[in-house]
Design an enzyme around this catalytic site. Structure first.
Site, PDB file in Angstrom:
ATOM      1  N   THR A 111     -32.303  20.680 -54.317  1.00  0.00           N
ATOM      2  CA  THR A 111     -32.215  22.020 -53.725  1.00  0.00           C
ATOM      3  C   THR A 111     -33.152  22.992 -54.419  1.00  0.00           C
ATOM      4  O   THR A 111     -32.799  24.115 -54.691  1.00  0.00           O
ATOM      5  CB  THR A 111     -30.785  22.552 -53.839  1.00  0.00           C
ATOM      6  OG1 THR A 111     -30.439  22.604 -55.224  1.00  0.00           O
ATOM      7  CG2 THR A 111     -29.826  21.682 -53.098  1.00  0.00           C
ATOM      8  N   THR A 187     -30.550  17.743 -59.878  1.00  0.00           N
ATOM      9  CA  THR A 187     -30.609  17.687 -61.344  1.00  0.00           C
ATOM     10  C   THR A 187     -29.698  16.626 -61.950  1.00  0.00           C
ATOM     11  O   THR A 187     -29.961  16.167 -63.061  1.00  0.00           O
ATOM     12  CB  THR A 187     -30.239  19.052 -61.956  1.00  0.00           C
ATOM     13  OG1 THR A 187     -28.971  19.441 -61.442  1.00  0.00           O
ATOM     14  CG2 THR A 187     -31.275  20.087 -61.624  1.00  0.00           C
ATOM     15  N   ASP A 188     -28.642  16.239 -61.237  1.00  0.00           N
ATOM     16  CA  ASP A 188     -27.637  15.372 -61.870  1.00  0.00           C
ATOM     17  C   ASP A 188     -28.221  14.065 -62.402  1.00  0.00           C
ATOM     18  O   ASP A 188     -27.883  13.631 -63.498  1.00  0.00           O
ATOM     19  CB  ASP A 188     -26.514  15.039 -60.885  1.00  0.00           C
ATOM     20  CG  ASP A 188     -25.574  16.211 -60.681  1.00  0.00           C
ATOM     21  OD1 ASP A 188     -25.850  17.288 -61.249  1.00  0.00           O
ATOM     22  OD2 ASP A 188     -24.583  16.050 -59.949  1.00  0.00           O
ATOM     23  N   LYS A 266     -29.687  15.569 -68.978  1.00  0.00           N
ATOM     24  CA  LYS A 266     -28.940  16.754 -68.539  1.00  0.00           C
ATOM     25  C   LYS A 266     -27.729  16.894 -69.450  1.00  0.00           C
ATOM     26  O   LYS A 266     -26.920  15.986 -69.551  1.00  0.00           O
ATOM     27  CB  LYS A 266     -28.498  16.594 -67.083  1.00  0.00           C
ATOM     28  CG  LYS A 266     -27.828  17.840 -66.521  1.00  0.00           C
ATOM     29  CD  LYS A 266     -27.492  17.710 -65.036  1.00  0.00           C
ATOM     30  CE  LYS A 266     -26.929  19.033 -64.525  1.00  0.00           C
ATOM     31  NZ  LYS A 266     -26.612  19.002 -63.101  1.00  0.00           N
TER      32      LYS A 266
END
Lengths: 465, 661
Positions: A111, A187-188, A266
């Site tokens: 996104t 991002t995960d 992350k």
């Protein structure tokens, strides 16, 4: 979006909600006056989220607020016209400047630049160069941008199929002559993809920059614009010809960090500054004006178009996060189910309990490749230090130095996609391709400061983090 | 200087306001008395100006759900502000500065808001949808305020009519601004996220005074629940003002109600003046379509200028630009508000949008003599090819800011040709207002994707209805009927003692007047004396009042006993049992006439009347002695009657004794 709304006028409504709309001959985008047992309401009927209940009608009031009216309270609905949303990011043609580098942005479904789907509440990526230019015009100062949507999946749904397609497409793009590649990614699991691309795309002549955002760009304080500007600048202007991740440095809106694809992780579920280089220092920091390199041991940009694409992958690899009291049957089940490789995240220097030895023995018998990483994330697996470690190595467990668990997982998947020979697999696992194993851990590679300690508080007061 | 288009403030009558077609509406913001903030578990109501850390952010506009950009959003984008948030460990968590998604909305806040929605007789929403209302000024780190509507279309009785209430919203409070200079703006985040309601009325107030009165009424409704915060900044209101032919303009964040009338007067005056300027411009054939402007870099031309601000700008290697507004000559000095002229409209825009905040930031040709030398103005006119009818505005600063400034001057001039622009304006201490931002529209509303809709079932509404207080205007009417004085009514109608007062009036037949004296005036005096009278439970006070109604306790005795109990008790809550114990201990009973007479007789006997020059003095002394002994148990009037009667009977005796000396 719009066309969809025009044909499906009761979008998202089910049960009592749908019945009320049909009974009164109104639908989504109708401007209605609703008489209910609780009074009168006036607004435009909005689509209903599919995950919400079927008992309410959503109205957009003229003030811009949305409210829900219970279907069972509705006495009458009078339509005063219709007003469908014209939902469009202002699209302006992305300017082409022959003097600027040509960058391609691959979309995987993250996104990075996005707009809101009022129906599901989800975020839809703004993706065409025109849309991106409309939202982040600064991009045109840096490059000529071309975009290509490869997949539309959330990052948790990325997997072997996408990794291989992405690696192949990167190879083609390099051949086509682009000056840099940017990959928009959720991002995960961005660090999984960054690692696997490091192995699948070796010695690229150009930067391959992964980017995402922690706050979708439908929010005014989103990190998307700065991340994107910095990622595109890295791809266009830097001479780092490696797979890297470019994301917010501090939570403050100041600069991004460029992390090597195999050392990044992350580390926070929601912070902007969630990506950290673990056990090392990042490659560089970057803001819209400047790239500041922190080290010079990176592979340089080249003019040639040579790249080694090796999209091998074995999906019979799994991970085991050790916990005290673990019984051997967990790992035995993995082995019996046919998994060929197991990456253990062990405690401390890389340990599991004695109970597990039975499973390790079974793995050894069945030729299953077992590798050890550390739950501590920072530091090396040190299996010579304690007896446990030595015993485990005797049972065929191979310590992976300071390779991060997720990196070890994707690397073993990649290696087992090429060989099942014990020694060859071990050789490949232990041969560092992109610093997944480093020789040295620098003194400033492990920094987790604790709040409340006076010296840290002093730093926080002075430096906008 | 020319005069304002309206009569002086003090001379304006309702008819004068009707003549200009004044219409006002209110948006009253009231913080709720909750334990936590609205979308996180930080404590509400804790303030601290110190800070432990800072975070820097920028804001970018985004599209609305309906696919439009909001004008305010675009304006804020031009300002390119660096926004710094100050964080204090005790008052904020990672939610406030947008590094953690929201937690579930605070239930206590919803319940209080529901109670208020019922008091304002709104049509209640069955399902709350959290919206994001964009604020790109940085006052909220996310760039939007989470907000939701609980009800629409309510009403309040006001004088002989009703004022319609458009809606009641529940939203999170914004940051407190610390400073705003140039491109740097700093906020404190302690207030951020506190729950507050927003009550929006229709524009149905027609004089400034009336608007203040309605505002006060809404505030009273809020306070009557006992569940709202008080103190500076806990209630703030936006006042919407328009005149016939003008535009809705919002004066944002008025902290005190008494400021409202003058602020409205000045805005009305400003709109009438701006309409006059428009008419004059149109007469000169300047319309939004025909307006002609030009702007040029004149730094070189003014190299030798002596006017200090321009001089210093040139010395600092900044740019000076000149804007020509064709047909504007002579208008820039037109008064718009008290001691404010039209030119300030330009200066404000330049300050806010181009961030040229050092004042003065413009000079113009209508006040030519106050700035540059005449020959400099001549040079400028020549360079700009300006005619006599044209006005020139000079602006200086950083290159990019000055360009923004020139664009804004042209935008403001174009707006002048069509009347009153839709602004959000800042209230100033002197009762005038200044530009804050372009008035945002419905385009700035987005649904919040982080939180699901919240159903409000009937049981929850019924619960709120069960605990809500009586309508404040009904309480006022009851008190008024009970002959309570107006000051006391205003204090007590929103006090937590309302149920006690009503019970005392109904069950004990006590007068509103007496209850007003006791519960407003005496209680205040006791509070001032730091006796903490709020420790009395309603039941405890009721026992005291009942004793009075049964003549066990005289009127004078009520306050005496209240103070006595407060002094003696160290408890944090004084109950009816505590009061009963005091009654028993002091043996407070009604004195029969016989007992009283006996006491009086004893007192008379105990004095030597010859010590007193007159009977009056003797009586005064005796009265004092008796009251000291019997305070609280005998009404002063009853005592005096008894004493006078007894003394009269004894008079010959007393007189004889005195003459005997």
């Amino acid at each position: 979006m719009n066309e969809q709304a025009a044909t499906k006028t009761t979008d998202g409504y089910r049960g009592p909600g749908l019945a009320v709309l049909q009974r009164h001959g109104v639908g989504v985008w109708s401007d209605v006056e609703v008489q209910t047992t609780g009074g009168r309401f006036r607004g435009i009927i909005l689509p209903r989220s599919e995950t919400a209940d079927d008992k309410h009608i959503v109205l957009k009031l003229s003030s811009g607020y949305n409210i829900g009216v219970a279907a069972e309270t509705v006495k009458s609905m009078t339509e005063h016209g219709r007003r469908a949303a014209n939902y469009k990011i202002p699209e302006q043609e992305f300017p082409i400047d022959a003097g600027k580098p040509n960058i391609v942005l691959f979309g995987t479904g993250g996104t990075i630049a996005s707009r809101l789907d009022y129906r599901s509440g989800a975020v839809i990526p703004a993706f065409s160069p025109g849309e991106l230019y409309g939202s982040v015009p600064e991009l045109a100062d840096v490059c000529n941008l071309r975009t290509e949507k490869l997949f539309g999946v959330f990052s948790e749904n990325m997997g072997p199929e996408q990794y291989i397609a992405l690696a192949n497409r990167i190879g083609q793009a390099i051949e086509e002559g682009v000056d840099g590649i940017v990959i928009g990614h959720g991002t995960d699991t961005m660090h999984h993809t960054a690692a696997v691309l490091t192995f699948m795309v070796q010695d690229p002549p150009i930067p391959i920059v992964m980017v995402g955002s922690q706050r979708s760009s439908d929010r005014p304080s989103s990190d998307a614009a700065l991340n994107l500007i910095c990622a595109v600048k890295t791809a266009a202007e830097s001479d780092i010809a490696e797979v890297v991740v470019c994301m917010f440095g501090p939570t403050s809106d100041e600069y991004c960090l460029i992390h090597r694809g195999t050392r990044v992780r992350k580390m926070h579920s929601s912070y902007r500054s969630t990506f950290r280089t673990i056990g090392d220092i990042p490659l560089a920091m970057i803001d819209p004006q400047t790239i500041t390199l922190f080290r010079d041991d990176y592979k340089r940009r080249r003019r040639d178009r040579n790249v080694h694409i090796n999209p091998a992958y074995c999906d019979e690899v799994t991970m085991l996060y050790y916990y005290p009291g673990m019984k051997p049957d967990v790992m035995e089940a993995m082995i019996e189910k046919g998994y060929r490789g197991i990456v253990i995240a062990g405690t401390g220097l890389g340990h599991v309990n004695k109970l597990t030895y039975r499973a390790l023995r079974l793995a050894q018998e069945k030729g299953v490749h077992v590798y050890m990483t550390v739950q501590t994330l920072w530091g090396f697996a040190g299996m010579y230090v304690y007896e446990t470690g030595r015993e485990m190595m005797a049972l065929g467990v191979v310590p992976l130095a300071n390779m991060l668990p997720e990196v070890a997982f994707v690397k073993l998947s990649w290696v087992l996609g090429q060989s099942d020979d014990r020694d060859e697999v071990k050789r490949m696992m232990l041969t560092s391709i992109g610093d997944e194993i480093t020789e040295r851990e620098p003194y400033n590679g492990y920094l987790i400061y604790q709040g409340a300690v006076p010296e840290v508080q002093e730093f926080l007061k002075k430096i906008k983090r | 200087m020319e005069v304002l288009p309206l009569k002086p403030f003090e001379e304006m009558t309702p008819a004068d306001y009707a003549h200009i077609g004044l219409k006002c509406g209110l948006e009253v913001h009231q913080q709720l008395l909750t334990r936590s903030k609205l979308f996180c578990r930080c404590p509400a109501g804790h303030y601290s100006s110190s800070y432990d850390a800072e975070v820097l952010r920028h804001m970018r506009p985004t599209l609305s759900e309906m696919g439009e950009y909001d004008g305010t959003a675009l304006m804020e984008k031009k300002t390119r502000k660096n926004i710094t948030y100050r964080l204090h460990h005790a008052t904020v968590c990672t939610y406030e500065f947008d590094d953690t998604p929201p937690f579930f909305i605070d239930d206590q806040a919803i319940d209080i808001a529901l109670e208020l929605a019922l008091l304002l007789r709104l049509n209640l929403v069955n399902e709350l949808h959290i919206a994001r209302k964009q604020y790109l000024d940085g006052s909220i780190p996310t760039g939007f305020q989470r907000t939701t509507i609980l009800g629409v279309d309510g009403w309040l009785p006001f004088k002989d009519r009703t004022i319609r209430v458009r809606q009641l919203g529940l939203e999170e409070d914004s940051c407190r601004e610390v400073s705003d200079h140039g491109h740097e703006r700093t906020y404190l985040t302690d207030r951020l996220g506190m729950p507050l309601i927003e009550v929006v009325t229709e524009p149905e107030m027609f004089t400034p005074q009336e608007t203040a009165e309605v505002c006060n009424l809404i505030r009273k409704v809020c306070r009557s629940t006992q569940k709202v915060r008080r103190g500076y900044g806990a209630t703030r209101q936006d006042v919407n003002v328009s005149v016939q032919g003008g535009t809705r303009v919002e004066i944002k964040g008025v902290p005190q109600i008494w400021r409202i009338p003058r602020l409205i007067y000045n805005e009305a005056s400003r709109q009438v003046a701006l309409l006059g300027i428009m008419k004059e411009l149109n007469r000169r054939n300047v319309t939004p379509d025909t307006i002609t402007t030009a702007s040029k870099d004149v730094t070189e031309l003014l190299m030798k200028a002596s006017y200090a601000p321009v001089r210093s700008a040139i010395d600092r290697k900044l740019k000076v630009r000149c804007v020509k507004l064709c047909g504007f000559a002579g208008l820039l000095n037109t008064p718009t508000q008290e001691h404010t002229i039209f030119a300030k409209e330009f200066s404000d825009r330049v300050r806010v949008i181009a961030c040229l905040s050092e004042l003065p930031n413009i000079v113009h040709s209508d006040s030519a003599s106050e700035s540059l030398w005449p020959q400099d103005w001549q040079k400028l006119r020549k360079r700009m090819q300006a005619h006599e009818d044209d006005a020139l505005i000079l602006v200086w600063g950083d290159d990019r800011d000055v360009q923004t400034a020139c664009e804004e001057i042209v935008i403001r001039a174009t707006e002048a040709a069509s009347g009153v622009p839709s602004d959000t304006r800042q209230p100033l201490k002197d009762g005038t207002n200044g530009f804050e931002r372009v008035l945002p529209g419905a385009e700035r509303m987005y649904p919040d994707t982080d939180l699901p809709p919240i159903e409000i079932p009937a049981e929850r509404i019924n619960k709120a209805r069960a605990v809500m207080p009586e309508f404040v205007w009904e309480t006022e009417a009851t008190f008024r009927q009970g002959a309570m004085v107006e000051d006391d009514i205003q204090r007590l109608c929103i006090s937590p003692r309302v149920p006690l007062i009503q019970r005392a009036m109904n069950e004990l037949g006590l007068s509103g007047k007496l209850l007003g004296v006791l519960l407003a005036q005496r209680m205040r005096a006791l509070a001032r004396a730091e006796r903490r009278p709020e420790r009395f439970s309603d039941e405890a006070l009721f026992v005291i009042l009942r004793a009075h109604s049964q003549e066990r306790l005289a009127k004078e005795g009520i306050a005496w006993l209240m103070e006595l109990i407060l002094v003696q008790s160290t408890k944090d809550e004084i109950t009816d049992a505590d009061v009963d114990a005091v009654f028993d201990e002091l043996d407070i009973q009604r004195l029969t006439d016989q007992e009283l007479q006996c006491k009086v007789a004893c007192a008379i006997e105990a004095v030597d009347p010859t010590q007193f020059p007159t009977v009056t003095k003797l009586r005064r002394f005796l009265m004092g002695e008796l009251m000291k002994d019997l305070i609280g148990r005998v009404d002063g009037r009853r005592m005096l009657d008894c004493l006078t009667k007894t003394m009269r009977t004894d008079e010959p005796n007393l007189a004889e004794q005195r003459t005997g000396t």
